[in-house]
Design a protein around this motif. Structure first.
Motif, PDB file in Angstrom:
ATOM      1  N   HIS A  54      83.101  33.272   7.519  1.00 17.32           N
ATOM      2  CA  HIS A  54      84.126  33.132   6.480  1.00 17.32           C
ATOM      3  C   HIS A  54      85.391  33.857   6.937  1.00 17.32           C
ATOM      4  N   MET A  55      86.262  33.110   7.600  1.00 18.21           N
ATOM      5  CA  MET A  55      87.476  33.681   8.181  1.00 18.21           C
ATOM      6  C   MET A  55      88.741  33.279   7.429  1.00 18.21           C
ATOM      7  N   ASP A  56      88.726  32.119   6.775  1.00 19.47           N
ATOM      8  CA  ASP A  56      89.947  31.532   6.229  1.00 19.47           C
ATOM      9  C   ASP A  56      89.942  31.476   4.701  1.00 19.47           C
ATOM     10  N   ILE A  57      91.140  31.600   4.144  1.00 17.32           N
ATOM     11  CA  ILE A  57      91.351  31.262   2.741  1.00 17.32           C
ATOM     12  C   ILE A  57      91.707  29.779   2.697  1.00 17.32           C
ATOM     13  N   ARG A  58      92.681  29.398   3.524  1.00 18.35           N
ATOM     14  CA  ARG A  58      93.017  27.997   3.765  1.00 18.35           C
ATOM     15  C   ARG A  58      92.661  27.722   5.219  1.00 18.35           C
ATOM     16  N   PRO A  59      92.202  26.508   5.548  1.00 17.19           N
ATOM     17  CA  PRO A  59      91.778  26.229   6.920  1.00 17.19           C
ATOM     18  C   PRO A  59      92.800  26.674   7.966  1.00 17.19           C
ATOM     19  N   GLY A  60      92.336  27.526   8.882  1.00 16.17           N
ATOM     20  CA  GLY A  60      93.150  27.979  10.003  1.00 16.17           C
ATOM     21  C   GLY A  60      93.965  29.225   9.774  1.00 16.17           C
ATOM     22  N   ASP A  61      94.011  29.782   8.550  1.00 18.91           N
ATOM     23  CA  ASP A  61      94.916  30.919   8.321  1.00 18.91           C
ATOM     24  C   ASP A  61      94.331  32.276   8.714  1.00 18.91           C
ATOM     25  N   ARG A  62      93.014  32.392   8.857  1.00 17.78           N
ATOM     26  CA  ARG A  62      92.331  33.631   9.261  1.00 17.78           C
ATOM     27  C   ARG A  62      92.660  34.804   8.344  1.00 17.78           C
ATOM     28  N   ARG A  63      92.862  34.531   7.039  1.00 13.04           N
ATOM     29  CA  ARG A  63      93.290  35.574   6.101  1.00 13.04           C
ATOM     30  C   ARG A  63      92.177  36.071   5.173  1.00 13.04           C
TER      31      ARG A  63
END
Length: 132
Positions: A54-63
Motif C-alpha cells: 500500500h504505497m499510493d493514495i492515487r495510483p503512482g503518487d507514493r503518498r
C-alpha cells in the motif's frame, strides 16, 4: 467537475507520479522481482505471489503512509476482458485493483480466480436438480 478539468493534472499533482522500473524484494514471499515485463507501464505487485504494498493514495503518487501489504483477494474481469487483481490492505483494509502483468504466474492467477468456487456460501448437492 467537467471531464476536461478532471483530465488535466496540476503541477503539484504531477510531481508525485512515480513509476516503478526498479527491482525489489517481495515483502510477502521474499523473491527478487525484476523491472516490468511486456504489457505493463510500471511494476506494482509481485509476479509470483501477486502481493503488493500500500504505497499510493492515487495510483503512482507514493503518498500513502500505511505501507501495509496488499493481499490479492480476487480477480476482476473488465468489460474489455482484461483481468485486474483485487488487492486489500492487510493493515488498513483499503481496496484497490491492479492490472495483471505479462509475467504474472498463470497458476497463481487461476487459483485466485477459482478460489470463490472452493468456498461456496451454500451446500452444493451434485446430481440434484434445482427447485427454483
Amino acid at each position: 467537475m467537467r471531464k476536461r478539468e478532471a483530465m488535466v493534472m496540476s503541477r503539484q499533482q504531477q510531481q508525485y507520479i512515480h513509476t516503478t522500473h526498479e527491482s525489489f524484494i517481495c515483502s510477502h514471499c521474499g523473491r527478487a522481482v525484476t523491472p516490468t515485463a511486456n504489457g505493463t507501464s510500471n511494476r506494482n505487485h509481485c509476479p509470483y505471489c501477486l502481493y503488493s504494498r500500500h504505497m499510493d493514495i492515487r495510483p503512482g503518487d507514493r503518498r500513502s503512509g500505511c505501507r501495509g501489504l496488499m493481499e490479492p483477494i480476487g480477480i476482476w474481469v473488465q468489460r474489455n476482458k482484461e483481468w485486474s487483481i483485487i488487492h486489500r490492505c492487510t493493515a488498513c483494509g483499503f481496496i484497490r485493483t491492479n492490472r495483471i502483468a505479462g509475467d504474472d504466474d498463470e497458476n497463481t492467477l487461476l487459483r485466485l480466480a477459482a478460489h470463490p468456487l472452493s468456498a461456496l456460501p451454500f451446500p452444493m448437492r451434485l446430481g440434484q436438480e434445482s427447485t427454483v
